[in-house]
Design a protein around this motif. Structure first.
Motif, PDB file in Angstrom:
ATOM      1  N   TYR A  51       0.807  -1.218   0.000  1.00  0.00           N
ATOM      2  CA  TYR A  51       0.000   0.000   0.000  1.00  0.00           C
ATOM      3  C   TYR A  51       0.845   1.275   0.000  1.00  0.00           C
ATOM      4  N   ALA A  52       2.145   1.140   0.147  1.00  0.00           N
ATOM      5  CA  ALA A  52       3.000   2.318   0.210  1.00  0.00           C
ATOM      6  C   ALA A  52       4.308   2.025  -0.512  1.00  0.00           C
ATOM      7  N   TYR A  53       4.982   3.075  -0.910  1.00  0.00           N
ATOM      8  CA  TYR A  53       6.246   2.926  -1.650  1.00  0.00           C
ATOM      9  C   TYR A  53       7.159   4.102  -1.327  1.00  0.00           C
ATOM     10  N   ALA A  54       8.462   3.827  -1.363  1.00  0.00           N
ATOM     11  CA  ALA A  54       9.461   4.864  -1.168  1.00  0.00           C
ATOM     12  C   ALA A  54       9.856   5.422  -2.517  1.00  0.00           C
ATOM     13  N   ALA A  55       9.826   6.737  -2.634  1.00  0.00           N
ATOM     14  CA  ALA A  55      10.216   7.401  -3.875  1.00  0.00           C
ATOM     15  C   ALA A  55      11.703   7.724  -3.837  1.00  0.00           C
ATOM     16  N   ASP A  56      12.261   8.098  -4.994  1.00  0.00           N
ATOM     17  CA  ASP A  56      13.702   8.332  -5.051  1.00  0.00           C
ATOM     18  C   ASP A  56      14.129   9.644  -4.394  1.00  0.00           C
ATOM     19  N   ASN A  57      13.158  10.435  -3.947  1.00  0.00           N
ATOM     20  CA  ASN A  57      13.493  11.686  -3.247  1.00  0.00           C
ATOM     21  C   ASN A  57      13.531  11.518  -1.731  1.00  0.00           C
ATOM     22  N   GLY A  58      13.323  10.290  -1.260  1.00  0.00           N
ATOM     23  CA  GLY A  58      13.351  10.042   0.175  1.00  0.00           C
ATOM     24  C   GLY A  58      11.990  10.078   0.842  1.00  0.00           C
ATOM     25  N   ASP A  59      10.950  10.505   0.106  1.00  0.00           N
ATOM     26  CA  ASP A  59       9.592  10.504   0.643  1.00  0.00           C
ATOM     27  C   ASP A  59       8.980   9.106   0.520  1.00  0.00           C
ATOM     28  N   VAL A  60       7.967   8.841   1.351  1.00  0.00           N
ATOM     29  CA  VAL A  60       7.189   7.608   1.244  1.00  0.00           C
ATOM     30  C   VAL A  60       5.739   8.000   0.992  1.00  0.00           C
ATOM     31  N   TYR A  61       5.102   7.355  -0.003  1.00  0.00           N
ATOM     32  CA  TYR A  61       3.737   7.702  -0.399  1.00  0.00           C
ATOM     33  C   TYR A  61       2.785   6.519  -0.221  1.00  0.00           C
ATOM     34  N   TYR A  62       1.516   6.858  -0.062  1.00  0.00           N
ATOM     35  CA  TYR A  62       0.453   5.851   0.017  1.00  0.00           C
ATOM     36  C   TYR A  62      -0.174   5.691  -1.360  1.00  0.00           C
ATOM     37  N   ARG A  63      -0.373   4.429  -1.794  1.00  0.00           N
ATOM     38  CA  ARG A  63      -1.011   4.140  -3.085  1.00  0.00           C
ATOM     39  C   ARG A  63      -2.534   4.183  -2.911  1.00  0.00           C
ATOM     40  N   VAL A  64      -3.140   5.290  -3.267  1.00  0.00           N
ATOM     41  CA  VAL A  64      -4.573   5.473  -3.058  1.00  0.00           C
ATOM     42  C   VAL A  64      -5.388   4.443  -3.840  1.00  0.00           C
ATOM     43  N   ARG A  65      -5.027   4.172  -5.080  1.00  0.00           N
ATOM     44  CA  ARG A  65      -5.823   3.258  -5.909  1.00  0.00           C
ATOM     45  C   ARG A  65      -5.716   1.809  -5.453  1.00  0.00           C
ATOM     46  N   ARG A  66      -4.760   1.525  -4.586  1.00  0.00           N
ATOM     47  CA  ARG A  66      -4.615   0.162  -4.065  1.00  0.00           C
ATOM     48  C   ARG A  66      -5.708  -0.147  -3.036  1.00  0.00           C
TER      49      ARG A  66
END
Length: 465
Positions: free
Chosen positions: A132-147
């Motif tokens: 449900y979440a992923y780490a981006a290459d900028n160091g932020d972590v995001y939630y996958r809303v469509r998941r």
């Protein structure tokens, strides 16, 4: 008891998860500035709800969080040239002062985001492990809303509608524009904490999911907040918590109504933005609380000079009824249906307007008893104060409330009494023109005379500048 559930958009019978126990979480303040009237609305609304649930015999655990790390906090601390800890501690202390003056009881727990960093990181790790979440290459972590299949259910909106209708922050690091941040990588010099993804700090939404779980468990009874929190904050809380825990998050969602100023949205840009302490410089705290309680918690409130004047007059009616009677508790109970009617109103989604109408009926009965059956008056007065106390009202000494503002009196109390005596003599002589002139003279100074069978009293209402 029936409570309106924002999630289902209807009133529903309230059945706690554990019989006799209520677990409630309310989104609190981001402490970068003094609390404003909108905060007061939420504070007072859920204070009344907590008081009433306890009156009905429930063991209530009331949690209201504090957001003490946020972009606004970082900016304000930098503008002030002070540390984040200095700013947030000062604003939390001010918040406690404001709520105490409004008669708001302290929550049972007041978790702070910065004290739950480990819980937040653990929940983010769970979301990542479940996809449900992923780490981006900028160091932020995001939630996958469509998941998350249920996204949008609190606000009854689908994803495409949200994408086309909402202002979505453009971020090339997101997989989808609807995704939201769970962990923010720290910029140079910013406050930060170590994490598996590098130095950073939590996003706003994940704080409440982690803190509510820590304080109340994976599923609890009531989640509340202000009218502006349903989207995206509470929608995102549901997505995070249910995805991480694999269980329903909250059974009943409750949202307080907005505060409008002269029928306009309260906004700094419109110049109609008031902090609680600014308002309390000019108005009795109980008058402000009455204004906030007099309308149903879900309805909008209009803050204006005339609405405050009406609130004061309503409280004066109650305190005039209580005036002259002992404040000591009375053992004798009132054999009437006032308590039943009060309970029926409050059981109907905490209908404080209906409950106050019962109190007005009780005050009228008290006034009648004072004249016709004095032996009944003490018990009726005690009942009025008892039921008023459930709303956080009518606990002051009536004489002190009715003479509030005496320090600003244009005349001494002795001079006022001399005028009252002069007017009484004029009326006795049937010199009504002189009597009316004295009344009007005092009214122009803000001294309002109150005639009754017991004599003439007075209250002071500071004239508008």
């Amino acid at each position: 008891m029936q409570i309106y559930n924002t999630l289902t958009r209807r009133k529903e019978p309230f059945t706690p998860i554990e019989p006799g126990r209520v677990r409630m979480y309310v989104c609190g303040m981001t402490v970068y500035d003094y609390c404003h009237l909108g905060h007061a609305r939420v504070m007072v609304a859920f204070d009344v709800i907590t008081r009433y649930l306890r009156h009905r015999g429930y063991d209530v655990t009331y949690v209201r969080n504090v957001t003490d790390i946020d972009d606004k906090i970082l900016r304000r601390a930098d503008e002030n040239g002070e540390t984040i800890a200095s700013l947030t501690e000062r604003m939390i202390e001010a918040m406690h002062e404001d709520e105490a003056r409004l008669g708001v009881l302290a929550p049972d727990q007041e978790p702070r985001a910065t004290r739950h960093i480990d819980d937040i990181i653990a929940m983010i790790e769970t979301l990542m492990a479940k996809g449900y979440a992923y780490a981006a290459d900028n160091g932020d972590v995001y939630y996958r809303v469509r998941r998350f299949e249920g996204y949008g259910k609190l606000n009854n909106r689908d994803l495409d509608e949200m994408r086309s209708g909402a202002r979505i922050e453009v971020d090339e690091h997101k997989e989808d524009p609807l995704d939201f941040v769970l962990w923010k990588a720290a910029k140079p010099g910013e406050a930060s904490w170590p994490s598996p993804w590098g130095e950073g700090r939590p996003g706003w939404h994940i704080e409440c999911s982690a803190m509510s779980k820590c304080c109340l468990g994976e599923t609890f009874d009531i989640h509340g907040g202000g009218p502006d929190l349903t989207f995206p904050h509470h929608e995102n809380e549901i997505a995070q918590s249910e995805a991480a825990n694999g269980k329903p998050f909250v059974n009943t969602w409750m949202h307080a109504g907005a505060v409008r100023v002269n029928h306009e949205k309260m906004s700094k840009s419109l110049g109609n933005f008031f902090t609680i302490r600014e308002v309390l410089e000019h108005h009795d705290p109980e008058v402000v609380r009455y204004l906030l309680v007099a309308s149903h918690y879900r309805s909008a409130i209009n803050y204006a000079p005339e609405s405050l004047a009406d609130a004061r007059k309503s409280l004066e009616r109650f305190y005039n009824s209580l005036a002259g009677l002992s404040l000591e508790p009375v053992v004798e109970s009132v054999d009437s249906d006032f308590d039943k009617r009060f309970t029926a109103a409050m059981d109907d989604d905490f209908n404080t307007a209906g409950a106050l109408s019962v109190l007005f009926d009780l005050a009228r009965e008290l006034n009648r008893a004072k004249k016709e059956a004095p032996d009944q008056a003490p018990a009726l007065a005690a009942e009025l104060r008892r039921l008023g106390g459930i709303l956080g009202l009518l606990q002051q000494d009536p004489a002190l409330f009715l003479k509030a503002g005496a320090g600003e009196l244009p005349l001494s109390e002795a001079e006022i009494q001399a005028k009252i005596d002069e007017r009484a003599a004029a009326k006795k002589s049937k010199d009504f023109a002189t009597a009316d002139g004295i009344r009007d003279e005092l009214a122009a100074l803000g001294i309002i005379l109150k005639d009754s069978r017991e004599g003439t009293g007075w209250v002071f209402e500071k004239p508008e500048a």
